[in-house]
Structure formats: C-alpha cells, structure tokens
Write an enzyme that holds these catalytic residues in place. Structure first.
Site, PDB file in Angstrom:
ATOM      1  NE  ARG A  25      -4.317  -1.419  -0.055  1.00  0.00           N
ATOM      2  CZ  ARG A  25      -5.632  -1.813   0.615  1.00  0.00           C
ATOM      3  NH1 ARG A  25      -6.351  -0.548   1.055  1.00  0.00           N
ATOM      4  NH2 ARG A  25      -5.198  -2.655  -0.143  1.00  0.00           N
ATOM      5  CE1 TYR A 149     -13.032  -7.996   0.797  1.00  0.00           C
ATOM      6  CE2 TYR A 149     -10.938  -9.247   0.538  1.00  0.00           C
ATOM      7  CZ  TYR A 149     -11.860  -8.491   1.106  1.00  0.00           C
ATOM      8  OH  TYR A 149     -10.846  -7.756   1.992  1.00  0.00           O
TER       9      TYR A 149
HETATM   10  O1  1CP Z   1      -0.377   0.208  -3.359  1.00  0.00           O
HETATM   11  C1  1CP Z   1      -0.161  -0.867  -3.061  1.00  0.00           C
HETATM   12  O2  1CP Z   1       0.151  -1.271  -2.577  1.00  0.00           O
HETATM   13  C2  1CP Z   1      -1.331  -1.213  -4.470  1.00  0.00           C
HETATM   14  C3  1CP Z   1      -2.817  -0.580  -4.074  1.00  0.00           C
HETATM   15  C4  1CP Z   1      -3.601  -1.848  -3.465  1.00  0.00           C
HETATM   16  C5  1CP Z   1      -3.524  -3.188  -3.624  1.00  0.00           C
HETATM   17  C6  1CP Z   1      -1.639  -4.350  -3.210  1.00  0.00           C
HETATM   18  C7  1CP Z   1      -5.060  -1.612  -3.378  1.00  0.00           C
HETATM   19  C8  1CP Z   1      -5.548  -0.219  -3.578  1.00  0.00           C
HETATM   20  N1  1CP Z   1      -5.652  -3.155  -3.166  1.00  0.00           N
HETATM   21  C9  1CP Z   1      -4.843  -3.684  -2.897  1.00  0.00           C
HETATM   22  C10 1CP Z   1      -5.311  -5.693  -2.507  1.00  0.00           C
HETATM   23  C11 1CP Z   1      -5.676  -5.319  -1.977  1.00  0.00           C
HETATM   24  N2  1CP Z   1      -7.222  -5.025  -1.776  1.00  0.00           N
HETATM   25  C12 1CP Z   1      -5.719  -6.500  -0.714  1.00  0.00           C
HETATM   26  C13 1CP Z   1      -4.215  -6.905  -0.409  1.00  0.00           C
HETATM   27  C14 1CP Z   1      -3.624  -6.682   0.206  1.00  0.00           C
HETATM   28  C15 1CP Z   1      -3.733  -6.391   1.626  1.00  0.00           C
HETATM   29  O3  1CP Z   1      -4.091  -7.126   2.807  1.00  0.00           O
HETATM   30  O4  1CP Z   1      -3.681  -4.867   1.520  1.00  0.00           O
HETATM   31  C16 1CP Z   1      -7.501  -6.289  -0.121  1.00  0.00           C
HETATM   32  C17 1CP Z   1      -7.187  -7.523   0.968  1.00  0.00           C
HETATM   33  C18 1CP Z   1      -8.207  -5.916  -0.518  1.00  0.00           C
HETATM   34  C19 1CP Z   1      -9.709  -5.702  -0.841  1.00  0.00           C
HETATM   35  C20 1CP Z   1      -9.734  -3.854  -0.583  1.00  0.00           C
HETATM   36  N3  1CP Z   1      -9.798  -3.204  -1.483  1.00  0.00           N
HETATM   37  C21 1CP Z   1      -9.571  -3.591   0.981  1.00  0.00           C
HETATM   38  C22 1CP Z   1     -10.107  -4.323   2.319  1.00  0.00           C
HETATM   39  C23 1CP Z   1     -11.219  -4.070   2.890  1.00  0.00           C
HETATM   40  C24 1CP Z   1     -11.432  -4.994   3.913  1.00  0.00           C
HETATM   41  O5  1CP Z   1     -11.494  -6.789   3.905  1.00  0.00           O
HETATM   42  O6  1CP Z   1     -11.503  -4.918   5.318  1.00  0.00           O
HETATM   43  C25 1CP Z   1     -10.214  -2.002   0.932  1.00  0.00           C
HETATM   44  C26 1CP Z   1     -10.566  -0.765   1.601  1.00  0.00           C
HETATM   45  C27 1CP Z   1     -10.443  -2.002  -0.926  1.00  0.00           C
HETATM   46  C28 1CP Z   1      -9.957  -0.599  -1.266  1.00  0.00           C
HETATM   47  C29 1CP Z   1      -8.799  -0.249  -1.747  1.00  0.00           C
HETATM   48  N4  1CP Z   1      -8.273  -0.754  -2.537  1.00  0.00           N
HETATM   49  C30 1CP Z   1      -7.368  -0.248  -2.799  1.00  0.00           C
HETATM   50  C31 1CP Z   1      -6.828   1.320  -1.669  1.00  0.00           C
HETATM   51  C32 1CP Z   1      -6.394   1.760  -1.942  1.00  0.00           C
HETATM   52  C33 1CP Z   1      -8.363   1.773  -1.005  1.00  0.00           C
HETATM   53  C34 1CP Z   1      -8.962   1.877  -0.152  1.00  0.00           C
HETATM   54  C35 1CP Z   1      -9.964   3.229  -0.683  1.00  0.00           C
HETATM   55  C36 1CP Z   1      -8.990   4.523  -1.508  1.00  0.00           C
HETATM   56  O7  1CP Z   1      -7.934   4.669  -1.122  1.00  0.00           O
HETATM   57  O8  1CP Z   1      -9.222   4.727  -2.273  1.00  0.00           O
END
Ligand code: 1CP
Length: 343
Positions: A25, A149
């Site tokens: 992230r 999910y």
């Molecule tokens: O820079 C990076 O790392 C790339 C960005 C990235 C990655 C690797 C995003 C953008 N998503 C992911 C993968 C991801 N998505 C994972 C695996 C990584 C981890 O464990 O953190 C998971 C579990 C998700 C699912 C997801 N998407 C969540 C988690 C929800 C939960 O179950 O608690 C969330 C909040 C999202 C939305 C999301 N995806 C990415 C971001 C930055 C966000 C947040 C919204 C935003 O800031 O715009």
C-alpha cells in the site's frame, strides 16, 4: 540510469550491496497527492484508466526511494472479468452484489480472458515498464481471500459463511476454489506477459484458519497455483496476515519469498520457513506513528534479525496506514539502505 534490480536479486537470495525495501500500500490515502486524485476519481476509475493507474503507481517510487513498484490495482479487479458484480464502497471496502452460496452460482463464473476483459491492467503494466527504474510487482488475491469476499459479500471479521461453506458444502467450496485458482493463474500469467517482473499473491485473510483447515481446504489449491506460475521464471511472493500458525504450511504451498507479518519475530519466522526461501517483512505499520527514535530502533532490530543473510526484502507486516506521515516511510528507506550497506 541503470536499472536497480536489488529487489529481484534478493528474491532469488543473491547477495546484494544493501537490503531492498518497498511497502505494501505504498500508493494510498497517506499521500496528499493520492487523496487529490481520489477527489476526482473513484478507486475503480483509477484502476481502469491505465495512465492514471500508472501515475498513482509511480507516486511513491519517486517520493520514497523504494526499490520496487507495485501495480496500483485491487484484488477484486479480475473478478469483474469472470462475471462478478461488485463495488468498492467508501470506508467499507469491496461489496459483492450477489454473494456466492450455491454450486449454480459457481458454475456461472466465466473463464478469465485477461486480454479481452482486463486490457487496462495489461496496458498500465506496459506503460510502467517504460517509466520505471525499479522492478514492477504485479499481484493477485489468493483463492481463499477472494472467496471470503465472494461468499461473505463484504469485509468480514469472522468469515462465518466462508467457513460454513467449507464444512457444510465441500463440493461448492471445491468448485469455487478450483475456479479461483484457475483465474489467479491466468491473471498472473497475463501480468507477467505484459511485463510484470514479480508477482505477489495476497492471502491477506487466511490467518483466520486453523492449520488443519488450511491443509484440507486451501493448501491443495495454493500448491496448484504456485505450480502454475513456476515456468514463468519470475519470483513469486506468498503473503498473509496473522499466519504465525501457518508459516510451515505456506512454505509447503509455495512461493520463492514468504511474506511475514509483525506478530512473529523475523528471525524465528525465517528459521521456521527455512533458509532456502527468501522472506519479506515485517515492521508493524503502526510503528510509523511512533517517535522517530523508536521507529529507527525497531527498523534496525528487524535488520539484525535478518542477520545479513541474502534473501531479505524489507517491508511492513501489512499495508501502510492512512494516518502515516510520508516522512516516516522515507526515514525507514534511508535506515534500511544505510544500515545494511555499512554492515
Ligand atoms: O500500493 C499498493 O499497494 C497497491 C494498491 C492496492 C492493493 C495491493 C489496493 C488499492 N488494493 C490492493 C490489494 C487488496 N485489496 C488487498 C490485499 C492487500 C492487503 O491485504 O492489504 C485486499 C484485502 C483488498 C480488498 C480491499 N480493497 C480492501 C480491504 C477491505 C477489508 O476487507 O478490510 C479495501 C479497503 C479496498 C479498497 C482499496 N483498494 C486499494 C485502496 C488504496 C483501497 C482503499 C480505498 C482508497 O483509498 O481509495
């Protein structure tokens, strides 16, 4: 400038002049620039516009001095290509419109054709390969984490419906895990063909399982997944959170690099995983909110636990928290680079 390939060399456990570092992230809400882009575009819009996805991917690389970039995308993205309808809801996360509970729903999932349904992902990778001076990591969610999910329909703490499906409807579970395994292999292979130089498999929520259940309901699929990527010749990172009880099984499943969270000391984790694998981790992301001297000491402690052995990639134990000051990340990069170059 010659390309910095220290990350790839460390994945292969080759000696490196200093320890490479990147952050899960590393593109996200802690950055004012990211927040400004998010005011204009939704997360899915960024993922689906290759130029935007590439811009967001590049932001932290230049600002922090990290040794690898990770494609800006989300683990949910390939699911749109197999016919799953979902949204990313503000302050919630992924929400699936019709959660999967039956064999008929599993059988209705289409095979993934990345060039047809996800061309924007592959185009973002091609753009990034032209721009980057560090290796590009592609990624996919692991079958269990994706299934969580799909079955729950949204983020969960207990994974009740997912586990109930495993125990009560094993034929539905097996069919779902089969499809997801095939999807992940196809998706990761397409990313590598487009130019991704490593793949990280995020099994973020698999730490919810007891070892016995991991062995029965997850391990066979993960073994098939890693076997399906082996001939690509790129390093594959296998990451999960809360996996202290599963590290040996994750090693058995596969991956050139095992990602470790902060709950297990890195030296103990590496000993259990075995020195014939590289390891990635494992600073608690919350330590980036600690006073500078505490953060510095805890960063150095992880480097001491890695013991100068080839095959350590420094990272957090999970993703950067939105409250993180960007300067703290820059200081960690600086400390990792200088402390390991001196040693
Ligand atoms: O820079 C990076 O790392 C790339 C960005 C990235 C990655 C690797 C995003 C953008 N998503 C992911 C993968 C991801 N998505 C994972 C695996 C990584 C981890 O464990 O953190 C998971 C579990 C998700 C699912 C997801 N998407 C969540 C988690 C929800 C939960 O179950 O608690 C969330 C909040 C999202 C939305 C999301 N995806 C990415 C971001 C930055 C966000 C947040 C919204 C935003 O800031 O715009």
């Amino acid at each position: 400038m010659a390309k910095n390939d220290l990350f790839l060399r460390a994945c292969r456990r080759e000696p490196v002049p200093y320890t490479p570092v990147w952050f899960m992230r590393q593109a996200g809400r802690y950055q004012p620039e990211y927040r400004a882009i998010r005011e204009k575009y939704s997360l899915l819009e960024i993922c689906r516009q290759p130029e935007l996805a590439a811009t967001v991917t590049l932001l932290p690389v230049r600002q922090l001095g990290v040794d690898a970039a990770i494609l800006f995308s989300d683990i949910m993205i390939p699911l749109s290509g197999v016919g799953v309808e979902f949204e990313i809801r503000e302050s919630v996360g992924p929400v699936v419109h019709r959660p999967i509970r039956t064999l008929a729903q599993v059988e209705a999932l289409r095979p993934l054709e990345p060039e047809e349904s996800l061309p924007y992902v592959l185009e973002a990778i091609r753009i990034l390969r032209r721009e980057l001076e560090v290796p590009l990591i592609g990624f996919a969610g692991a079958p269990f984490t994706l299934a969580s999910y799909l079955v729950e329909g949204r983020p969960s703490r207990s994974y009740t419906n997912t586990k109930a499906m495993m125990y009560r409807a094993p034929e539905v579970w097996q069919a779902l895990m089969d499809r997801l395994t095939e999807m992940v292999v196809t998706y990761a292979r397409a990313q590598v063909r487009a130019g991704a130089e490593a793949i990280q498999i995020f099994d973020s929520w698999v730490g919810a399982l007891a070892p016995e259940d991991y062995r029965t309901y997850v391990l066979p699929y993960m073994q098939r997944l890693f076997a399906g990527l082996r001939d690509l010749g790129v390093p594959v990172i296998h990451f999960g959170v809360g996996t202290g009880a599963l590290l040996e099984l994750m090693r058995e499943a596969g991956g050139d690099v095992i990602g470790v969270d902060w709950r297990v000391p890195l030296d103990q984790a590496w000993q259990r995983i075995g020195y014939d694998r590289a390891v990635q981790g494992n600073l608690d992301p919350a330590l980036l909110l600690a006073p500078p001297e505490v953060l510095a000491e805890r960063t150095r402690a992880i480097l001491r636990q890695a013991g100068g052995r080839p095959g350590h990639i420094f990272n957090l134990g999970h993703g950067v928290l939105p409250e993180t000051p960007p300067d703290a990340l820059r200081r960690v990069v600086e400390i990792v680079h200088t402390a390991t170059a001196a040693g």
